[in-house]
Design a protein around this motif. Sequence first.
Motif, PDB file in Angstrom:
ATOM      1  N   LYS A   1      -6.467  11.965 -30.258  1.00 22.42           N
ATOM      2  CA  LYS A   1      -5.521  11.442 -29.269  1.00 22.42           C
ATOM      3  C   LYS A   1      -4.519  12.523 -28.911  1.00 22.42           C
ATOM      4  CE  LYS A   1      -1.933   7.877 -28.676  1.00 22.42           C
ATOM      5  NZ  LYS A   1      -1.236   6.728 -29.335  1.00 22.42           N
ATOM      6  N   VAL A   2      -4.286  12.712 -27.613  1.00 19.61           N
ATOM      7  CA  VAL A   2      -3.294  13.687 -27.165  1.00 19.61           C
ATOM      8  C   VAL A   2      -2.201  12.976 -26.388  1.00 19.61           C
ATOM      9  CG1 VAL A   2      -4.969  15.575 -27.094  1.00 19.61           C
ATOM     10  CG2 VAL A   2      -4.549  14.224 -25.030  1.00 19.61           C
ATOM     11  N   THR A   3      -0.989  13.489 -26.529  1.00 14.72           N
ATOM     12  CA  THR A   3       0.152  12.989 -25.760  1.00 14.72           C
ATOM     13  C   THR A   3       0.570  14.073 -24.786  1.00 14.72           C
ATOM     14  OG1 THR A   3       0.923  11.612 -27.601  1.00 14.72           O
ATOM     15  CG2 THR A   3       2.527  12.130 -25.870  1.00 14.72           C
ATOM     16  N   PHE A   4       0.681  13.695 -23.516  1.00 14.13           N
ATOM     17  CA  PHE A   4       1.019  14.675 -22.493  1.00 14.13           C
ATOM     18  C   PHE A   4       2.529  14.856 -22.371  1.00 14.13           C
ATOM     19  CE2 PHE A   4      -3.111  12.985 -20.938  1.00 14.13           C
ATOM     20  CZ  PHE A   4      -3.840  14.152 -21.078  1.00 14.13           C
ATOM     21  N   GLU A   5       2.928  16.020 -21.927  1.00  9.40           N
ATOM     22  CA  GLU A   5       4.331  16.330 -21.721  1.00  9.40           C
ATOM     23  C   GLU A   5       4.923  15.393 -20.669  1.00  9.40           C
ATOM     24  OE1 GLU A   5       6.750  20.460 -21.279  1.00  9.40           O
ATOM     25  OE2 GLU A   5       5.160  20.125 -19.822  1.00  9.40           O
ATOM     26  N   GLU A   6       6.110  14.881 -20.944  1.00 12.67           N
ATOM     27  CA  GLU A   6       6.758  13.969 -20.011  1.00 12.67           C
ATOM     28  C   GLU A   6       6.992  14.670 -18.677  1.00 12.67           C
ATOM     29  OE1 GLU A   6      10.877  11.324 -19.662  1.00 12.67           O
ATOM     30  OE2 GLU A   6      10.323  12.285 -21.533  1.00 12.67           O
ATOM     31  N   GLY A   7       6.530  14.057 -17.607  1.00 10.08           N
ATOM     32  CA  GLY A   7       6.703  14.642 -16.289  1.00 10.08           C
ATOM     33  C   GLY A   7       5.696  15.709 -15.939  1.00 10.08           C
ATOM     34  N   SER A   8       4.738  15.973 -16.853  1.00  6.49           N
ATOM     35  CA  SER A   8       3.736  17.001 -16.586  1.00  6.49           C
ATOM     36  C   SER A   8       2.810  16.551 -15.464  1.00  6.49           C
ATOM     37  CB  SER A   8       2.912  17.271 -17.846  1.00  6.49           C
ATOM     38  OG  SER A   8       1.900  18.223 -17.598  1.00  6.49           O
ATOM     39  N   THR A   9       2.499  17.467 -14.550  1.00 10.94           N
ATOM     40  CA  THR A   9       1.612  17.157 -13.437  1.00 10.94           C
ATOM     41  C   THR A   9       0.298  17.893 -13.597  1.00 10.94           C
ATOM     42  OG1 THR A   9       2.575  18.955 -12.129  1.00 10.94           O
ATOM     43  CG2 THR A   9       3.519  16.740 -11.846  1.00 10.94           C
ATOM     44  N   GLN A  10      -0.717  17.400 -12.934  1.00 11.41           N
ATOM     45  CA  GLN A  10      -2.024  18.023 -13.039  1.00 11.41           C
ATOM     46  C   GLN A  10      -1.984  19.440 -12.484  1.00 11.41           C
ATOM     47  OE1 GLN A  10      -5.325  15.837 -11.628  1.00 11.41           O
ATOM     48  NE2 GLN A  10      -4.884  14.021 -12.832  1.00 11.41           N
ATOM     49  N   THR A  11      -2.669  20.325 -13.165  1.00  6.50           N
ATOM     50  CA  THR A  11      -2.712  21.723 -12.756  1.00  6.50           C
ATOM     51  C   THR A  11      -4.159  22.160 -12.622  1.00  6.50           C
ATOM     52  OG1 THR A  11      -2.659  22.442 -15.071  1.00  6.50           O
ATOM     53  CG2 THR A  11      -0.551  22.248 -13.929  1.00  6.50           C
ATOM     54  N   THR A  12      -4.342  23.279 -11.976  1.00 11.16           N
ATOM     55  CA  THR A  12      -5.679  23.861 -11.878  1.00 11.16           C
ATOM     56  C   THR A  12      -5.694  25.127 -12.700  1.00 11.16           C
ATOM     57  OG1 THR A  12      -5.031  25.079  -9.886  1.00 11.16           O
ATOM     58  CG2 THR A  12      -6.084  22.930  -9.584  1.00 11.16           C
ATOM     59  N   GLY A  13      -6.823  25.422 -13.285  1.00 13.55           N
ATOM     60  CA  GLY A  13      -6.913  26.602 -14.138  1.00 13.55           C
ATOM     61  C   GLY A  13      -6.376  26.292 -15.526  1.00 13.55           C
ATOM     62  N   THR A  14      -6.240  27.336 -16.355  1.00 11.31           N
ATOM     63  CA  THR A  14      -5.784  27.163 -17.728  1.00 11.31           C
ATOM     64  C   THR A  14      -4.716  28.183 -18.050  1.00 11.31           C
ATOM     65  OG1 THR A  14      -7.496  28.673 -18.550  1.00 11.31           O
ATOM     66  CG2 THR A  14      -8.062  26.337 -18.448  1.00 11.31           C
TER      67      THR A  14
ATOM     68  N   ALA B   1       4.069  23.334 -25.220  1.00 13.35           N
ATOM     69  CA  ALA B   1       3.126  22.457 -24.530  1.00 13.35           C
ATOM     70  C   ALA B   1       2.052  23.292 -23.843  1.00 13.35           C
ATOM     71  CB  ALA B   1       3.861  21.592 -23.515  1.00 13.35           C
ATOM     72  N   SER B   2       0.822  22.816 -23.880  1.00 12.87           N
ATOM     73  CA  SER B   2      -0.284  23.594 -23.320  1.00 12.87           C
ATOM     74  C   SER B   2      -1.389  22.667 -22.824  1.00 12.87           C
ATOM     75  CB  SER B   2      -0.847  24.541 -24.374  1.00 12.87           C
ATOM     76  OG  SER B   2      -2.003  25.213 -23.888  1.00 12.87           O
ATOM     77  N   GLU B   3      -2.105  23.109 -21.784  1.00 13.03           N
ATOM     78  CA  GLU B   3      -3.274  22.369 -21.318  1.00 13.03           C
ATOM     79  C   GLU B   3      -4.448  22.529 -22.280  1.00 13.03           C
ATOM     80  OE1 GLU B   3      -1.689  24.624 -19.457  1.00 13.03           O
ATOM     81  OE2 GLU B   3      -1.149  23.775 -17.498  1.00 13.03           O
ATOM     82  N   ASN B   4      -4.388  23.553 -23.134  1.00 10.13           N
ATOM     83  CA  ASN B   4      -5.484  23.854 -24.058  1.00 10.13           C
ATOM     84  C   ASN B   4      -5.163  23.386 -25.468  1.00 10.13           C
ATOM     85  OD1 ASN B   4      -6.963  25.336 -22.017  1.00 10.13           O
ATOM     86  ND2 ASN B   4      -5.457  26.968 -22.290  1.00 10.13           N
TER      87      ASN B   4
ATOM     88  N   ALA C   1     -20.771  27.772 -41.918  1.00  8.47           N
ATOM     89  CA  ALA C   1     -20.068  28.075 -40.664  1.00  8.47           C
ATOM     90  C   ALA C   1     -18.951  27.068 -40.416  1.00  8.47           C
ATOM     91  CB  ALA C   1     -21.047  28.048 -39.489  1.00  8.47           C
ATOM     92  N   ASN C   2     -17.842  27.563 -39.884  1.00  9.02           N
ATOM     93  CA  ASN C   2     -16.729  26.687 -39.532  1.00  9.02           C
ATOM     94  C   ASN C   2     -17.004  25.972 -38.213  1.00  9.02           C
ATOM     95  OD1 ASN C   2     -15.106  27.375 -41.767  1.00  9.02           O
ATOM     96  ND2 ASN C   2     -14.352  29.213 -40.713  1.00  9.02           N
ATOM     97  N   GLY C   3     -16.275  24.898 -37.987  1.00 10.52           N
ATOM     98  CA  GLY C   3     -16.389  24.180 -36.730  1.00 10.52           C
ATOM     99  C   GLY C   3     -15.134  24.370 -35.883  1.00 10.52           C
ATOM    100  N   GLU C   4     -15.293  24.314 -34.571  1.00 10.35           N
ATOM    101  CA  GLU C   4     -14.150  24.471 -33.674  1.00 10.35           C
ATOM    102  C   GLU C   4     -14.353  23.609 -32.431  1.00 10.35           C
ATOM    103  OE1 GLU C   4     -11.557  28.028 -31.484  1.00 10.35           O
ATOM    104  OE2 GLU C   4     -13.646  28.375 -32.045  1.00 10.35           O
ATOM    105  N   ILE C   5     -13.261  22.953 -32.007  1.00 10.11           N
ATOM    106  CA  ILE C   5     -13.263  22.144 -30.788  1.00 10.11           C
ATOM    107  C   ILE C   5     -12.134  22.647 -29.896  1.00 10.11           C
ATOM    108  CG2 ILE C   5     -12.963  19.832 -29.806  1.00 10.11           C
ATOM    109  CD1 ILE C   5     -13.883  18.691 -32.499  1.00 10.11           C
ATOM    110  N   VAL C   6     -12.476  23.066 -28.674  1.00 11.14           N
ATOM    111  CA  VAL C   6     -11.462  23.505 -27.716  1.00 11.14           C
ATOM    112  C   VAL C   6     -11.512  22.552 -26.516  1.00 11.14           C
ATOM    113  CG1 VAL C   6     -10.617  25.372 -26.260  1.00 11.14           C
ATOM    114  CG2 VAL C   6     -11.722  25.906 -28.452  1.00 11.14           C
ATOM    115  N   LEU C   7     -10.394  21.890 -26.271  1.00 14.26           N
ATOM    116  CA  LEU C   7     -10.307  20.926 -25.175  1.00 14.26           C
ATOM    117  C   LEU C   7      -9.309  21.425 -24.132  1.00 14.26           C
ATOM    118  CD1 LEU C   7      -9.948  17.716 -27.390  1.00 14.26           C
ATOM    119  CD2 LEU C   7     -12.062  18.657 -26.427  1.00 14.26           C
ATOM    120  N   THR C   8      -9.637  21.242 -22.874  1.00 11.50           N
ATOM    121  CA  THR C   8      -8.730  21.603 -21.787  1.00 11.50           C
ATOM    122  C   THR C   8      -8.438  20.355 -20.966  1.00 11.50           C
ATOM    123  OG1 THR C   8      -9.669  23.829 -21.676  1.00 11.50           O
ATOM    124  CG2 THR C   8      -8.354  23.096 -19.792  1.00 11.50           C
ATOM    125  N   PHE C   9      -7.150  20.151 -20.676  1.00 13.13           N
ATOM    126  CA  PHE C   9      -6.712  18.966 -19.944  1.00 13.13           C
ATOM    127  C   PHE C   9      -6.040  19.363 -18.630  1.00 13.13           C
ATOM    128  CE2 PHE C   9      -6.857  17.884 -24.422  1.00 13.13           C
ATOM    129  CZ  PHE C   9      -7.533  16.671 -24.420  1.00 13.13           C
TER     130      PHE C   9
END
Length: 258
Positions: free
Chosen positions: A186-199, A162-165, A98-106
């Motif tokens: 390690k993830v690098t966030f988009e410059e000027g990106s603000t926190q959001t709700t939902g995905t 750029a994506s939260e996922n 079986a393959n492995g998968e990691i899904v992260l939401t920020f």
Amino acid sequence: MKKLSKIFAVVLVLAMALSMLPMGAAAAADTLTLDFTTLTGSGSEITSGALELFQGCASTTGLTAVSLTKIYNGAGSGGNTAAAPNATGMLKTGTGSANGEIVLTFAKKVTKVEILCHDFYKVSSSYPNNTNQVAVNNSTPVLAPYTSEVTFGTMTFDLTTASENVDIDITNTTGAKGRILIKSIKVTFEEGSTQTTGTTAAGTTAAAGTTAAAGTTGATSATTGKTGDTTSIVGMTSVMVLAVTALAALVIGKKRMF
């Protein structure tokens, strides 16, 4: 009077020159690192509490959700040809079937993902060629670092959207058995990106190229990170302060002349 005028002119020129000088480096990139080297599991599958576990490995806040498929806390067994049999301080992905998968939401949008990893196996007569590969947000899969010395390498993926996922898929060129070992993400966030709700829907990534470094082959990126605005407010303020000071001195000098 002429002497004061000359002083004023010199001070003004010096102030303008000062404002042209760099007043400090650009702001550091906004990043978050998941450091799995503190984990103590020896190979048990993570079936619950994934978010809390990953948040405990995070360098800062911002991780809001975790979804795992066949991800294990620790390297587990694998025989003499395994890269790190029963080692702790890392994740193992996938199984022999079986393959492995990691899904992260920020909470903010991600532009780059860096994975410090190594193939589940080391180079040997039993496994002379690497077949385990990694893709992020549907990028072209790239072979994981693979060495006889088990040298972990960093795979870097720049997201074209750029994506939260962040969806990390580990597959195998010969079937559903994608297995690698991961020490950090390690993830690098988009410059000027603000926190959001939902995905939002995960964006796609550019195909990561390969490079040979320190005996490893992994994804790499030649792009440079974004820098902040280098306009110096401090420099402009200095001009105004010095100019006003010089002007005040000139006015006082005039009054003393009369």
